[in-house]
Scaffold this motif. Structure first.
Motif, PDB file in Angstrom:
ATOM      1  N   PHE A 265       0.852  -1.195   0.000  1.00 37.53           N
ATOM      2  CA  PHE A 265       0.000   0.000   0.000  1.00 37.53           C
ATOM      3  C   PHE A 265       0.883   1.238   0.000  1.00 37.53           C
ATOM      4  O   PHE A 265       1.845   1.339   0.755  1.00 37.53           O
ATOM      5  CB  PHE A 265      -0.874   0.002   1.257  1.00 37.53           C
ATOM      6  CG  PHE A 265      -1.966  -1.038   1.193  1.00 37.53           C
ATOM      7  CD1 PHE A 265      -3.116  -0.808   0.442  1.00 37.53           C
ATOM      8  CD2 PHE A 265      -1.844  -2.243   1.881  1.00 37.53           C
ATOM      9  CE1 PHE A 265      -4.121  -1.753   0.382  1.00 37.53           C
ATOM     10  CE2 PHE A 265      -2.843  -3.183   1.820  1.00 37.53           C
ATOM     11  CZ  PHE A 265      -3.983  -2.952   1.076  1.00 37.53           C
ATOM     12  N   LEU A 266       0.550   2.194  -0.862  1.00 34.49           N
ATOM     13  CA  LEU A 266       1.284   3.453  -0.948  1.00 34.49           C
ATOM     14  C   LEU A 266       0.365   4.594  -0.506  1.00 34.49           C
ATOM     15  O   LEU A 266      -0.735   4.756  -1.048  1.00 34.49           O
ATOM     16  CB  LEU A 266       1.753   3.711  -2.389  1.00 34.49           C
ATOM     17  CG  LEU A 266       2.748   2.693  -2.971  1.00 34.49           C
ATOM     18  CD1 LEU A 266       3.044   3.066  -4.420  1.00 34.49           C
ATOM     19  CD2 LEU A 266       4.028   2.663  -2.159  1.00 34.49           C
ATOM     20  N   PRO A 267       0.809   5.370   0.467  1.00 34.32           N
ATOM     21  CA  PRO A 267       0.002   6.543   0.875  1.00 34.32           C
ATOM     22  C   PRO A 267       0.079   7.624  -0.199  1.00 34.32           C
ATOM     23  O   PRO A 267       1.159   8.140  -0.482  1.00 34.32           O
ATOM     24  CB  PRO A 267       0.665   6.972   2.188  1.00 34.32           C
ATOM     25  CG  PRO A 267       2.055   6.430   2.123  1.00 34.32           C
ATOM     26  CD  PRO A 267       2.019   5.185   1.301  1.00 34.32           C
ATOM     27  N   ILE A 268      -1.035   7.961  -0.837  1.00 34.14           N
ATOM     28  CA  ILE A 268      -1.055   8.926  -1.929  1.00 34.14           C
ATOM     29  C   ILE A 268      -2.087  10.011  -1.629  1.00 34.14           C
ATOM     30  O   ILE A 268      -3.163   9.734  -1.088  1.00 34.14           O
ATOM     31  CB  ILE A 268      -1.370   8.225  -3.274  1.00 34.14           C
ATOM     32  CG1 ILE A 268      -1.275   9.211  -4.433  1.00 34.14           C
ATOM     33  CG2 ILE A 268      -2.732   7.525  -3.242  1.00 34.14           C
ATOM     34  CD1 ILE A 268      -1.313   8.541  -5.799  1.00 34.14           C
ATOM     35  N   ILE A 275       3.092  11.009  -3.314  1.00 35.15           N
ATOM     36  CA  ILE A 275       3.230   9.783  -2.508  1.00 35.15           C
ATOM     37  C   ILE A 275       4.147  10.068  -1.334  1.00 35.15           C
ATOM     38  O   ILE A 275       5.213  10.694  -1.471  1.00 35.15           O
ATOM     39  CB  ILE A 275       3.799   8.630  -3.356  1.00 35.15           C
ATOM     40  CG1 ILE A 275       2.784   8.232  -4.443  1.00 35.15           C
ATOM     41  CG2 ILE A 275       4.138   7.421  -2.489  1.00 35.15           C
ATOM     42  CD1 ILE A 275       3.307   7.159  -5.374  1.00 35.15           C
ATOM     43  N   ARG A 276       3.756   9.564  -0.142  1.00 34.94           N
ATOM     44  CA  ARG A 276       4.581   9.762   1.045  1.00 34.94           C
ATOM     45  C   ARG A 276       5.560   8.598   1.170  1.00 34.94           C
ATOM     46  O   ARG A 276       5.170   7.429   1.134  1.00 34.94           O
ATOM     47  CB  ARG A 276       3.692   9.821   2.282  1.00 34.94           C
ATOM     48  CG  ARG A 276       4.459  10.213   3.560  1.00 34.94           C
ATOM     49  CD  ARG A 276       3.538  10.249   4.750  1.00 34.94           C
ATOM     50  NE  ARG A 276       3.050   8.900   5.042  1.00 34.94           N
ATOM     51  CZ  ARG A 276       1.918   8.677   5.694  1.00 34.94           C
ATOM     52  NH1 ARG A 276       1.132   9.675   6.083  1.00 34.94           N
ATOM     53  NH2 ARG A 276       1.531   7.433   5.950  1.00 34.94           N
ATOM     54  N   TRP A 282       6.732  13.925   1.146  1.00 35.11           N
ATOM     55  CA  TRP A 282       5.814  13.745   0.012  1.00 35.11           C
ATOM     56  C   TRP A 282       6.562  14.005  -1.283  1.00 35.11           C
ATOM     57  O   TRP A 282       7.229  15.010  -1.450  1.00 35.11           O
ATOM     58  CB  TRP A 282       4.613  14.682   0.144  1.00 35.11           C
ATOM     59  CG  TRP A 282       3.720  14.306   1.298  1.00 35.11           C
ATOM     60  CD1 TRP A 282       3.801  14.739   2.566  1.00 35.11           C
ATOM     61  CD2 TRP A 282       2.635  13.394   1.232  1.00 35.11           C
ATOM     62  NE1 TRP A 282       2.831  14.162   3.345  1.00 35.11           N
ATOM     63  CE2 TRP A 282       2.082  13.320   2.533  1.00 35.11           C
ATOM     64  CE3 TRP A 282       2.042  12.630   0.216  1.00 35.11           C
ATOM     65  CZ2 TRP A 282       0.995  12.511   2.855  1.00 35.11           C
ATOM     66  CZ3 TRP A 282       0.951  11.844   0.539  1.00 35.11           C
ATOM     67  CH2 TRP A 282       0.435  11.775   1.847  1.00 35.11           C
ATOM     68  N   ASN A 283       6.463  13.031  -2.226  1.00 33.40           N
ATOM     69  CA  ASN A 283       7.175  13.127  -3.496  1.00 33.40           C
ATOM     70  C   ASN A 283       6.201  13.038  -4.656  1.00 33.40           C
ATOM     71  O   ASN A 283       5.149  12.395  -4.554  1.00 33.40           O
ATOM     72  CB  ASN A 283       8.182  11.978  -3.621  1.00 33.40           C
ATOM     73  CG  ASN A 283       9.180  11.947  -2.477  1.00 33.40           C
ATOM     74  OD1 ASN A 283      10.169  12.645  -2.513  1.00 33.40           O
ATOM     75  ND2 ASN A 283       8.917  11.134  -1.454  1.00 33.40           N
ATOM     76  N   GLN A 284       6.584  13.693  -5.745  1.00 34.38           N
ATOM     77  CA  GLN A 284       5.803  13.523  -6.967  1.00 34.38           C
ATOM     78  C   GLN A 284       5.757  12.033  -7.296  1.00 34.38           C
ATOM     79  O   GLN A 284       6.739  11.303  -7.116  1.00 34.38           O
ATOM     80  CB  GLN A 284       6.438  14.284  -8.131  1.00 34.38           C
ATOM     81  CG  GLN A 284       6.385  15.795  -7.992  1.00 34.38           C
ATOM     82  CD  GLN A 284       4.969  16.339  -8.174  1.00 34.38           C
ATOM     83  OE1 GLN A 284       4.085  15.667  -8.720  1.00 34.38           O
ATOM     84  NE2 GLN A 284       4.746  17.560  -7.687  1.00 34.38           N
ATOM     85  N   ILE A 285       4.644  11.564  -7.781  1.00 35.97           N
ATOM     86  CA  ILE A 285       4.485  10.140  -8.033  1.00 35.97           C
ATOM     87  C   ILE A 285       5.531   9.610  -9.002  1.00 35.97           C
ATOM     88  O   ILE A 285       6.088   8.520  -8.831  1.00 35.97           O
ATOM     89  CB  ILE A 285       3.059   9.825  -8.520  1.00 35.97           C
ATOM     90  CG1 ILE A 285       2.890   8.289  -8.606  1.00 35.97           C
ATOM     91  CG2 ILE A 285       2.763  10.502  -9.854  1.00 35.97           C
ATOM     92  CD1 ILE A 285       1.460   7.872  -8.865  1.00 35.97           C
ATOM     93  N   GLU A 286       5.853  10.424 -10.050  1.00 35.83           N
ATOM     94  CA  GLU A 286       6.852   9.944 -11.009  1.00 35.83           C
ATOM     95  C   GLU A 286       8.247   9.866 -10.396  1.00 35.83           C
ATOM     96  O   GLU A 286       9.038   8.970 -10.691  1.00 35.83           O
ATOM     97  CB  GLU A 286       6.856  10.807 -12.277  1.00 35.83           C
ATOM     98  CG  GLU A 286       7.197  12.273 -12.040  1.00 35.83           C
ATOM     99  CD  GLU A 286       5.941  13.103 -11.854  1.00 35.83           C
ATOM    100  OE1 GLU A 286       5.964  14.277 -12.257  1.00 35.83           O
ATOM    101  OE2 GLU A 286       4.930  12.561 -11.339  1.00 35.83           O
ATOM    102  N   SER A 287       8.563  10.813  -9.491  1.00 36.05           N
ATOM    103  CA  SER A 287       9.869  10.790  -8.820  1.00 36.05           C
ATOM    104  C   SER A 287       9.990   9.565  -7.928  1.00 36.05           C
ATOM    105  O   SER A 287      11.029   8.895  -7.878  1.00 36.05           O
ATOM    106  CB  SER A 287      10.058  12.065  -7.985  1.00 36.05           C
ATOM    107  OG  SER A 287      10.042  13.205  -8.811  1.00 36.05           O
ATOM    108  N   TYR A 288       8.912   9.253  -7.214  1.00 35.92           N
ATOM    109  CA  TYR A 288       8.940   8.114  -6.299  1.00 35.92           C
ATOM    110  C   TYR A 288       9.131   6.803  -7.068  1.00 35.92           C
ATOM    111  O   TYR A 288       9.962   5.956  -6.697  1.00 35.92           O
ATOM    112  CB  TYR A 288       7.640   8.052  -5.507  1.00 35.92           C
ATOM    113  CG  TYR A 288       7.638   6.956  -4.458  1.00 35.92           C
ATOM    114  CD1 TYR A 288       8.126   7.209  -3.179  1.00 35.92           C
ATOM    115  CD2 TYR A 288       7.154   5.682  -4.766  1.00 35.92           C
ATOM    116  CE1 TYR A 288       8.135   6.196  -2.221  1.00 35.92           C
ATOM    117  CE2 TYR A 288       7.154   4.675  -3.826  1.00 35.92           C
ATOM    118  CZ  TYR A 288       7.647   4.940  -2.546  1.00 35.92           C
ATOM    119  OH  TYR A 288       7.663   3.947  -1.611  1.00 35.92           O
ATOM    120  N   ILE A 289       8.396   6.642  -8.157  1.00 35.63           N
ATOM    121  CA  ILE A 289       8.496   5.406  -8.933  1.00 35.63           C
ATOM    122  C   ILE A 289       9.862   5.279  -9.586  1.00 35.63           C
ATOM    123  O   ILE A 289      10.459   4.201  -9.639  1.00 35.63           O
ATOM    124  CB  ILE A 289       7.363   5.347  -9.976  1.00 35.63           C
ATOM    125  CG1 ILE A 289       6.013   5.199  -9.257  1.00 35.63           C
ATOM    126  CG2 ILE A 289       7.578   4.173 -10.937  1.00 35.63           C
ATOM    127  CD1 ILE A 289       4.821   5.223 -10.180  1.00 35.63           C
TER     128      ILE A 289
END
Length: 324
Positions: A265-268, A275-276, A282-289
């Motif tokens: 589970f990803l906190p979004i 995404i946390r 908190w990071n941009q979703i693309e940065s996190y992936i």
């Protein structure tokens, strides 16, 4: 010399004896043992010269007799021919003796054919043993219970770089790197107690190079002393493969850990979609992936967003598509 003394010392002796004229080589007298050994009746033996018995040339025989006559030499090795044609190895002890008014050569002959045969056999076996030992792919060595080296093969010298004289003064642990000495010492003790054991350790050369080796030792007893015969094989390639395998496993485990991070589970954020991470940021979703996988992003805009953001530019085009 009285007849009785002569008969006792010469005629009845169990040793093969001849009296030879040093100038002609004629056999002047031969005892019973000589007649039995050469296979001739006494009268026939006394009709012969030493050249008839010795396989050397006439010139060589006279050269050797002169050495005995002048006492420059008294021990000789010859090949003598018997009456039946057999050739025998003999050792001759010969020197001058005065009989009456004549100077003769007194010769005692010992048959050493069997001894010579055994010496040749031992030499051949030793040569075979040396060839076998030196053909082994690794290092081979033998040392006693006190740690004194008794034998080793040529590979041992080639690998370590030490000379034979140096190896003789060294102990087995002198060739083992410091961090492995205690383990190897215990393994050696185990060999002398149980009969065999093996150990992996760093083999140290004269230049300071360390080579990973697998050593195997076996105990044997000889003359109330215990010995260890051992062989060592270079396992550098195997160690290299194992290290590469360990590195690969570590990388796979790291990759698996990252995959597992994306599979839970990803906190979004419901609004901005950030995404946390594990640290609470908190990071941009693309940065996190991108940080947690090998995926890369290229940016574009979907039709719905384009119509919403730029209605004047895309309204007609989208209407047309929808009517189709």
């Amino acid at each position: 010399m009285s007849h009785e003394i002569y008969k006792s010392l010469f005629e009845n002796s169990y040793s093969t004896m001849l009296l030879i004229h040093p100038e002609t080589g004629k056999i002047i007298d031969a005892n019973k043992a000589a007649c039995r050994y050469y296979g001739y009746p006494k009268n026939e033996l006394l009709d012969r010269t030493i050249q008839d018995i010795n396989t050397l040339s006439r010139e060589q025989v006279f050269t050797e007799m002169q050495k005995a006559k002048t006492e420059r030499r008294n021990h000789f090795s010859f090949l003598h021919r018997l009456a039946n044609g057999d050739i025998r190895d003999v050792e001759v002890f010969s020197g001058p003796i005065i009989i009456g008014q004549e100077k003769l050569l007194y010769s005692i002959i010992h048959d050493v054919t069997e001894r010579k045969r055994m010496e040749k056999q031992v030499a051949l076996e030793r040569q075979f043993s040396e060839s076998l030992i030196n053909s082994l792919p690794g290092v081979m060595y033998v040392f006693d219970q006190f740690g004194h080296f008794k034998r080793w093969n040529s590979n041992f010298e080639a690998v370590t770089g030490y000379s034979p004289d140096q190896i003789k003064t060294m102990s087995p642990l002198d060739f083992i790197v410091s961090e492995d000495k205690d383990r190897v010492r215990k393994t050696i003790e185990s060999v002398f107690e149980t009969g065999n054991a093996d150990v992996e350790a760093g083999f140290s050369t004269i230049s300071g190079k360390t080579i990973p080796y697998l050593f195997t030792g076996y105990k044997f007893n000889q003359n109330d002393l215990k010995y260890l015969v051992g062989v060592g094989l270079d396992i550098s390639d195997r160690v290299k493969v194992e290290k590469e395998k360990e590195n690969l496993i570590a990388k796979l485990q790291e990759a698996l850990s990252q995959v597992r991070q994306l599979s839970g589970f990803l906190p979004i954020c419901a609004s901005c979609k950030k995404i946390r991470d594990d640290k609470g940021y908190w990071n941009q979703i693309e940065s996190y992936i991108e940080d947690h996988s090998e995926a890369e992003f290229s940016h574009s805009i979907c039709p719905n967003c384009a119509k919403k953001l730029y209605p004047d530019l895309f309204e007609d085009d989208f209407d047309t598509r929808e009517n189709e």
